[in-house]
Design a protein around this motif. Structure first.
Motif, short mmCIF file in Angstrom:
data_model
loop_
_atom_site.label_atom_id
_atom_site.label_comp_id
_atom_site.label_asym_id
_atom_site.label_seq_id
_atom_site.Cartn_x
_atom_site.Cartn_y
_atom_site.Cartn_z
N ASP A 51 -84.04 21.00 9.47
CA ASP A 51 -85.10 21.27 9.71
C ASP A 51 -86.20 20.45 9.38
O ASP A 51 -85.92 19.23 9.52
CB ASP A 51 -85.70 23.24 8.70
CG ASP A 51 -85.64 23.07 7.60
OD1 ASP A 51 -85.26 21.88 7.16
OD2 ASP A 51 -86.39 24.32 7.15
N GLY A 52 -87.27 20.83 9.67
CA GLY A 52 -88.63 20.15 9.90
C GLY A 52 -88.54 19.59 8.54
O GLY A 52 -88.95 17.76 8.59
N ILE A 53 -88.78 20.03 7.42
CA ILE A 53 -89.12 19.51 6.11
C ILE A 53 -86.75 18.55 5.88
O ILE A 53 -87.59 17.42 5.29
CB ILE A 53 -88.49 20.92 5.03
CG1 ILE A 53 -90.13 21.98 5.95
CG2 ILE A 53 -89.26 20.46 3.80
CD1 ILE A 53 -89.64 23.26 4.80
N GLY A 54 -85.86 18.97 6.10
CA GLY A 54 -84.79 18.18 5.71
C GLY A 54 -85.72 16.86 6.58
O GLY A 54 -84.84 15.20 6.55
N LEU A 55 -85.45 16.97 7.49
CA LEU A 55 -85.26 15.61 8.91
C LEU A 55 -86.30 14.67 8.43
O LEU A 55 -85.53 13.41 7.72
CB LEU A 55 -85.86 15.98 10.09
CG LEU A 55 -85.62 14.93 11.08
CD1 LEU A 55 -84.80 14.56 11.75
CD2 LEU A 55 -86.74 15.32 12.30
N THR A 56 -87.97 14.83 7.93
CA THR A 56 -88.91 14.47 7.16
C THR A 56 -88.14 13.42 5.52
O THR A 56 -87.86 12.40 5.74
CB THR A 56 -89.62 15.32 6.04
OG1 THR A 56 -90.37 15.71 7.93
CG2 THR A 56 -90.78 13.98 6.32
N LEU A 57 -87.48 14.27 5.11
CA LEU A 57 -86.73 13.32 4.17
C LEU A 57 -85.83 12.86 4.62
O LEU A 57 -85.12 11.92 3.78
CB LEU A 57 -86.49 14.31 2.66
CG LEU A 57 -87.51 15.25 1.77
CD1 LEU A 57 -87.63 16.07 1.77
CD2 LEU A 57 -88.24 14.38 1.41
N VAL A 58 -84.73 13.56 5.29
CA VAL A 58 -83.50 12.25 5.69
C VAL A 58 -83.81 11.08 6.59
O VAL A 58 -83.36 10.01 6.39
CB VAL A 58 -82.72 13.05 6.83
CG1 VAL A 58 -81.47 12.26 7.57
CG2 VAL A 58 -82.05 14.19 6.07
N LEU A 59 -85.06 10.49 7.34
CA LEU A 59 -86.01 9.87 7.47
C LEU A 59 -86.18 8.57 6.36
O LEU A 59 -86.66 7.97 6.87
CB LEU A 59 -86.97 9.86 8.52
CG LEU A 59 -86.62 10.58 9.97
CD1 LEU A 59 -88.15 11.34 10.95
CD2 LEU A 59 -85.74 9.97 10.75
N LEU A 60 -86.30 9.57 5.52
CA LEU A 60 -87.27 9.26 4.49
C LEU A 60 -86.70 8.12 3.89
O LEU A 60 -86.15 6.96 3.48
CB LEU A 60 -88.65 10.04 3.52
CG LEU A 60 -88.65 8.92 2.00
CD1 LEU A 60 -89.40 7.92 2.44
CD2 LEU A 60 -88.61 10.32 0.39
N THR A 61 -85.37 8.75 3.67
CA THR A 61 -84.42 7.73 3.15
C THR A 61 -83.75 7.21 4.12
O THR A 61 -83.51 5.88 3.12
CB THR A 61 -82.87 8.92 2.76
OG1 THR A 61 -83.29 9.77 2.10
CG2 THR A 61 -82.05 8.59 2.28
N VAL A 62 -84.14 6.92 4.98
CA VAL A 62 -82.77 5.85 6.06
C VAL A 62 -84.19 4.81 5.86
O VAL A 62 -83.48 3.90 6.23
CB VAL A 62 -82.14 6.22 7.72
CG1 VAL A 62 -81.68 7.35 7.21
CG2 VAL A 62 -83.50 7.63 8.29
N VAL A 63 -85.01 5.46 6.50
CA VAL A 63 -86.57 4.41 6.36
C VAL A 63 -85.96 3.40 4.67
O VAL A 63 -86.48 2.01 5.10
CB VAL A 63 -87.03 4.39 6.42
CG1 VAL A 63 -89.15 3.99 6.19
CG2 VAL A 63 -88.17 5.61 7.53
N LEU A 64 -86.13 3.86 3.59
CA LEU A 64 -86.58 3.36 2.73
C LEU A 64 -85.40 2.71 1.94
O LEU A 64 -85.43 1.28 1.70
CB LEU A 64 -87.03 3.58 1.46
CG LEU A 64 -88.19 4.69 0.82
CD1 LEU A 64 -88.87 5.44 -0.19
CD2 LEU A 64 -89.68 2.95 1.48
N THR A 65 -84.00 3.27 2.32
CA THR A 65 -82.39 2.26 2.41
C THR A 65 -82.88 0.62 2.83
O THR A 65 -82.24 0.21 1.41
CB THR A 65 -81.83 3.20 2.59
OG1 THR A 65 -81.32 4.43 1.77
CG2 THR A 65 -80.11 2.52 1.82
N PRO A 66 -82.94 -0.20 3.79
CA PRO A 66 -82.70 -0.87 3.88
C PRO A 66 -83.81 -1.89 3.28
O PRO A 66 -83.65 -2.64 2.89
CB PRO A 66 -83.43 -1.25 5.39
CG PRO A 66 -83.32 0.36 6.40
CD PRO A 66 -83.24 0.99 4.83
#
Lengths: 511, 642
Positions: A81-96
């Motif tokens: 949902d919007g909450i999960g998506l936000t955190l997934v995006l955070l994860t893929v942005v920060l890892t690189p």
């Protein structure tokens, strides 16, 4: 079934991790490049997932579901949902970002550079899984699985008392995990009593349970999440972990993994145990408010920069938990946005202090002074990161912190007023640290500190850019978050506060 | 335009920006762009930084001037122009739009900020010429101007807060511009933190607005205020006053202003005379629709203004540092404005009037002080000055114009504006009137002291100093501001300023005086003359000692120590705070963490005990087995026999 976006998104980094483990050991630059490449592909796919997501639609999207252990009602089920998506995006942005910033940090560890980056990628994959899991059992398994990479990253590649810190972290987490396991088993019983056992979130939400059962199960989940978040008095593992881990590991730990705690509170505590959540909310609000002030005050008293940043997070997590448990749409949306923004801001702060510490060979604030004279870019980045941590308007954390406070004010004026004191304390801990390290006369041993290198600038630039852009344009994220928070609050069943003086239609018509 | 109801505030009813007014956003965007360019632009841009920065500020002034003329040409009911830019945030029932409101109030502020601001940019080209980080300095100046413009142009309290804290950041950067000096670094941090205390008020006020009205826009709050409870109105008024105290350096949040003189002198002129410290006055006048419902809060504003105007004046009397003497006077003059703003519709226009004239003459005098310091090798001690009127003729003449304006010499700008405030204060209550009158006398005293110690008397220059007049890039801004200090009073001609602000603040209303206004003006002028005369007797007729006399009254000593404002903060907040932090760190380390460690130790200790029985000797295991068997047999027997 449509394309399994989430499985592929979570699977990509795991494949990268396996690939790294198979690569020959001696080529450290090679390992970093492969890791960066993998994480960048994951980022691109993450953006695609974000574009696939329909902000207007309610409920879980991009869902996948396969039976896993039918006798226990366990599924391999993903969805955001919007909450999960936000955190997934955070994860893929920060890892690189973390990989780029940690380019050489894996060379001096107990194990090979390959394994350093492999654990990082594994962590990314597992974290995505945690944020996307829509089956409680799957969530639990992934939740516990994230401990493994972070344990090895701290214990194998940190400095100082890395073994002590790693074991401490592990024990705290396992203690919380154990309580959660008890609750997960309890959920099976409840669900089996109601008919066919199922661990699917959608099924469990409809299960009715007794008042005391619900409260007990709630407590198991909540304590596990409070350890992770971390909340006073379960927070003391964090300063030790941050002090001993590499800066990149600290970012993965605090910016991403700790969010599982607050994410879990929204999704599982509020979602599965609405009655118990309401029952516990006065205590949780009090504890969260206390955490805000406590973390900030103890941060002011720290002499080690890494511990200081860790304690600021205790304070910030206090805000996040506060926003979740006041049950208002501003509070909930503010908290979710806060998770994202805190991830960015803390990443910038951990990374830039890490670069500073690495140059000087000390993390003691007293060993620095006047660095802005010799390293102006580093000082500038440090300042922006610090200002984002003290929630300066115009930078992204302000929007979320203010929303949390507004949401809190509408439920509890006292809690809001007390938590607002945190903004003065935040100015103190950040500006004291900045003044002592960057301003004043140049400390003799800091005179040889070189400014940021190109790789370091490239790693930090996207984080700072996002912090500024989202400070002025937070709407793209809020539009995704707000409906999901609304749905959660509906599940909790709390009436939204109404204004004392509602605007009449005539007033609204004014241009 | 709706006429204001008796006692009620004036609702904000803007019209959409179109035609010429669609350029409104440029006023903010130009200096903001300048700041971004100069901060990110690297060395090449920075070499031209002073030109870019000044051009951006001047460009903003030109746009503002054009729009101001456009506003003049409009009917009174169309003088509130609103431009919506984008939606900042929208969550649940709360929406904040990024929008600008160009109305008579913000228009005069925009002109002051960009006009005086541009002159200060120009001046800084000369003043900072030898500083290797001049480009950076102009980046910060532009950032400051942009933030201040957001503050006065925003149409929502939350967006005001964006500019509000942006000003705080810019002042932090500028006060600490010479951050290699420990004193500058500390002063910058202090300014930011004291301002943050004020920001508590602003944050809580916005939260209360959202809880009450579901909005924090001027339009929404002003429309809803008449329906709100008086408790809410009073709370909002007091919270906004707390915010205003921080930015405007009013008692009890005054302590940062004197230290803030650590910044380069143009910064003092920009931030601490013409613009930043006026933000609090702006906030109170802008929130007139809130204060209209909150008489208690209005009285509080007046009391704060009265206390501060005397507080600052007393401090100004005892300072030998020319910038600190001026800083004390700033505090005091802002106190006058707050006093006027607290009076309500009868005072708003005069608060703004005095704010404008003060913006002219105080910027003039700060820049003049910079010119003097320039000539004296950055010495700020007035005891090392004297007889500079001959050496620095232009600086002297322009400074004198500012001096005559601030003491209220008949005909000069400050005469008109201060007189009006004293008049309104007397109408409000004799204690406010007498206080304001007394303040005027003290102002005349300390400003004459500054004047005499700097430009008259003997030369007390240090041997290596050879004063010379500053280059024209510095003196031209002085001349412009000097001229404005003389003629600034024209804004009152025909009651222009009160009439102009009426769409925002409502009609002035009548007030009754115990004497005629003319007699009161004579009283004020007499008081000022006494202040000047006393200063002349003390500092003009006898020579100024080279170091400050030590055998002085307790009042002088207190004034030299800023009336113990810092000592109070240290004793009440800082030291207990440090104790608390130290205590909590101890608790966290030795109790909370250790209790977990203790639990671990308990487990490992008891497992150690258990382990001791595992000796590995077969004989001891055999013995244990025997013992166990015996216990089992005895137990079985006992159970069977019983």
């Amino acid at each position: 079934m449509s394309f399994p976006y989430l499985s592929v998104l979570g699977g990509l980094p795991l494949v990268g991790a396996v690939l790294l483990a198979l690569l020959p050991r001696s080529r450290s630059a090679m390992a970093a490049t492969v890791a960066l490449g993998t994480s960048l592909i994951t980022l691109v796919l993450g953006v695609v997932v974000g574009l696939q997501f329909d902000a207007g639609a309610a409920g879980f999207q991009l869902s996948e579901q396969v039976d896993w252990i039918p006798s226990l009602g366990v599924h391999y089920a993903l969805g955001v949902d919007g909450i999960g998506l936000t955190l997934v995006l955070l994860t893929v942005v920060l890892t690189p970002v973390v990989i780029l910033a940690s380019w050489h940090d894996g060379d001096a560890g107990r194990w090979s550079t390959n394994s350093f980056f492999a654990w990082m990628l594994a962590l990314e994959g597992l974290a995505i899984g945690v944020f996307a899991a829509t089956d409680v059992f799957l969530f639990y398994v992934l939740f516990e699985a994230t401990l493994i990479p972070i344990y090895f990253l701290i214990g194998g590649f940190g400095g100082g008392q890395r073994s002590y810190a790693a074991v401490k972290f592990l024990l705290y987490s396992l203690f919380g995990g154990l309580l959660m396991l008890a609750s997960v088993v309890g959920l099976y019983v409840v669900s089996a009593e109601a008919g066919a056992p199922s661990y699917l979130l959608s099924d469990l939400m409809d299960v009715t349970m007794g008042e005391s059962t619900g409260r007990l199960l709630f407590a198991g989940f909540f304590i596990a999440f409070a350890v992770k978040a971390p909340m006073f008095p379960l927070h003391t593992w964090l300063p030790d972990a941050a002090q001993s881990a590499t800066p990149g590991t600290s970012v993965l730990l605090v910016s991403i993994l700790d969010k599982i705690g607050t994410f879990g509170m929204i999704r599982f505590c509020l979602g599965l145990f609405p009655e118990a959540s309401q029952w516990a909310s006065p205590v949780v609000i009090a504890l969260a408010t206390f955490s805000v002030l406590y973390g900030a005050l103890v941060a002011i008293g720290q002499t080690d920069m890494r511990r200081l940043v860790a304690y600021t997070s205790v304070s910030h997590f206090g805000f996040i938990v506060l926003g979740i448990f006041v049950f208002t749409s501003q509070g909930g949306s503010g908290s979710t946005l806060y998770m994202f923004n805190h991830g960015l801001s803390t990443a910038a702060l951990f990374l830039v202090t890490g670069m500073l510490i690495q140059r000087r060979g000390s993390a003691e604030i007293a060993d620095f002074g006047g660095v802005q004279k010799v390293a102006p870019v580093l000082a500038g980045v440090f300042l922006v990161a610090g200002l984002s941590s003290l929630s300066l308007p115009g930078l992204s954390p302000f929007v979320s912190e203010f929303l949390v406070l507004v949401g809190t004010f509408r439920t509890s004026v006292v809690a809001a007023a007390v938590a607002t004191l945190g903004i003065v304390l935040a100015a103190l801990y950040i500006l004291l640290m900045y003044q002592r390290t960057m301003n004043g006369p140049l400390h003799e041993s800091a005179a040889a500190i070189p400014d940021l290198r190109l790789r370091e600038r490239l790693a930090l630039a996207p984080v700072l850019g996002l912090i500024v852009i989202l400070g002025f344009f937070p709407q793209p994220l809020l539009e995704v978050i707000d409906p999901a928070v609304g749905a959660t609050l509906e599940q909790v069943g709390v009436e939204q506060p109404k204004p004392d003086v509602p605007l009449t239609a005539a007033d609204e018509e004014q241009p | 335009m709706l006429p204001a109801e008796a006692g009620g505030g004036v609702p904000v009813l803007p019209v959409e920006a179109e035609g010429l007014f669609s350029l409104l956003w440029l006023i903010v965007a130009l200096p903001a762009l300048g700041a971004v360019l100069l901060l990110l632009g690297g060395r090449a841009v920075n070499r031209l930084g002073h030109l870019v920065g000044t051009a951006m500020s001047a460009g903003s002034f030109v746009v503002a001037l054009v729009l101001f003329i456009g506003l003049l040409g409009r009917g009174e009911e169309e003088r509130q122009v609103q431009q919506q830019l984008w939606t900042w945030l929208e969550v649940g029932d709360y929406t904040v739009d990024m929008g600008l409101l160009f109305d008579p109030l913000s228009a005069v502020f925009v002109l002051l900020i960009t006009g005086v601001g541009s002159l200060i940019h120009l001046y800084s080209i000369g003043y900072m010429v030898h500083d290797e980080r001049r480009g950076r300095f102009f980046a910060y100046l532009n950032l400051f101007v942009a933030a201040m413009l957001v503050l006065v142009l925003a149409d929502d309290y939350l967006a005001v807060f964006l500019g509000w804290e942006g000003v705080g950041l810019a002042s932090y950067l500028l006060i600490g511009f010479w951050a290699h000096k420990q004193s500058a670094a500390v002063a910058a941090k202090k300014a930011f933190i004291v301002n943050r205390v004020g920001d508590l008020g602003m944050s809580l006020a916005v939260m209360a607005m959202v809880a009450t009205f579901s909005t924090s826009s001027f339009v929404g709050v002003s429309a809803g205020m008449p329906e709100a409870s008086s408790g809410i109105a009073t709370a909002l008024g007091l919270l906004l006053l707390l915010a205003a105290c921080g930015k405007s350096a009013q008692v009890p949040l005054q302590s940062w202003l004197l230290d803030a003189m650590e910044g380069p002198t143009p910064v003092s002129a920009l931030i601490h005379a013409a613009t930043m410290v006026t933000a609090g006055v702006y906030l109170v006048v802008r929130s007139n629709f809130i204060y209209a419902e909150a008489p208690v809060a209005q009285v509080a504003v007046m009391v704060v203004g009265l206390v501060t105007l005397l507080f600052g004046a007393v401090i100004g009397c005892a300072k030998d540092d020319i910038k600190k003497a001026l800083a004390g006077s700033t505090m005091s003059q802002i106190g006058y404005m707050m006093l006027a703003a607290g009076i309500g519709p009868a005072g708003y226009a005069f608060a703004i009037f005095h704010l404008l004239t003060h913006g002219f003459f105080k910027a003039n005098m700060f820049l003049g002080a910079g010119s003097v310091m320039h000539a004296m090798d950055d010495d700020v001690d007035m005891r090392h000055y004297g007889a500079l009127s001959r050496a620095l003729p232009i600086t002297f003449v322009t400074f004198a114009a500012g001096y005559l304006a601030i003491i209220g010499f008949p005909g000069f700008a400050g005469f008109w504006s201060k007189d009006k405030i004293i008049e309104a204060a007397f109408a409000e209550g004799w204690i406010f009137g007498v206080g304001a009158l007394l303040g005027a006398g003290v102002t005349a005293f300390y400003m004459t002291r500054v004047m005499l110690m700097t430009f008259f008397g003997d030369k007390r220059w240090r041997p290596e100093v050879h004063p010379h007049e500053s280059p024209s890039v510095i003196t031209v801004p002085l001349m412009v501001l000097g001229a404005l200090s003389v003629v600034g009073g024209v804004l009152l001609l025909g009651g222009w300023i009160t009439h102009w602000l009426e769409p925002v603040t409502g009609p002035e209303g009548e007030h009754e005086l115990f004497v005629s206004a003319l007699v009161l003006t004579a009283m004020v002028t007499l008081t000022v003359a006494i202040g000047v005369a006393v200063a002349w007797v003390v500092f003009g007729r006898q020579s100024v000692p080279d170091s400050a006399p030590q055998r002085v009254s307790w009042l002088t000593r207190a004034a030299r120590n800023d009336l113990y404002g810092d000592a109070f903060n240290e004793a009440v907040f800082m030291r207990p705070g440090q104790q608390l932090v130290r205590g909590l760190v101890y608790v966290d380390d030795k109790i909370i963490d250790a209790s977990v460690g203790g639990l671990a130790a308990l487990v490992s200790g008891s497992s150690g005990q258990v382990r001791r029985s595992q000796t590995g000797f077969v004989r001891s295991y055999a013995l244990t087995m025997l013992g166990g068997a015996l216990v089992a047999v005895v137990a079985t027997l006992a159970v069977t026999l019983a």
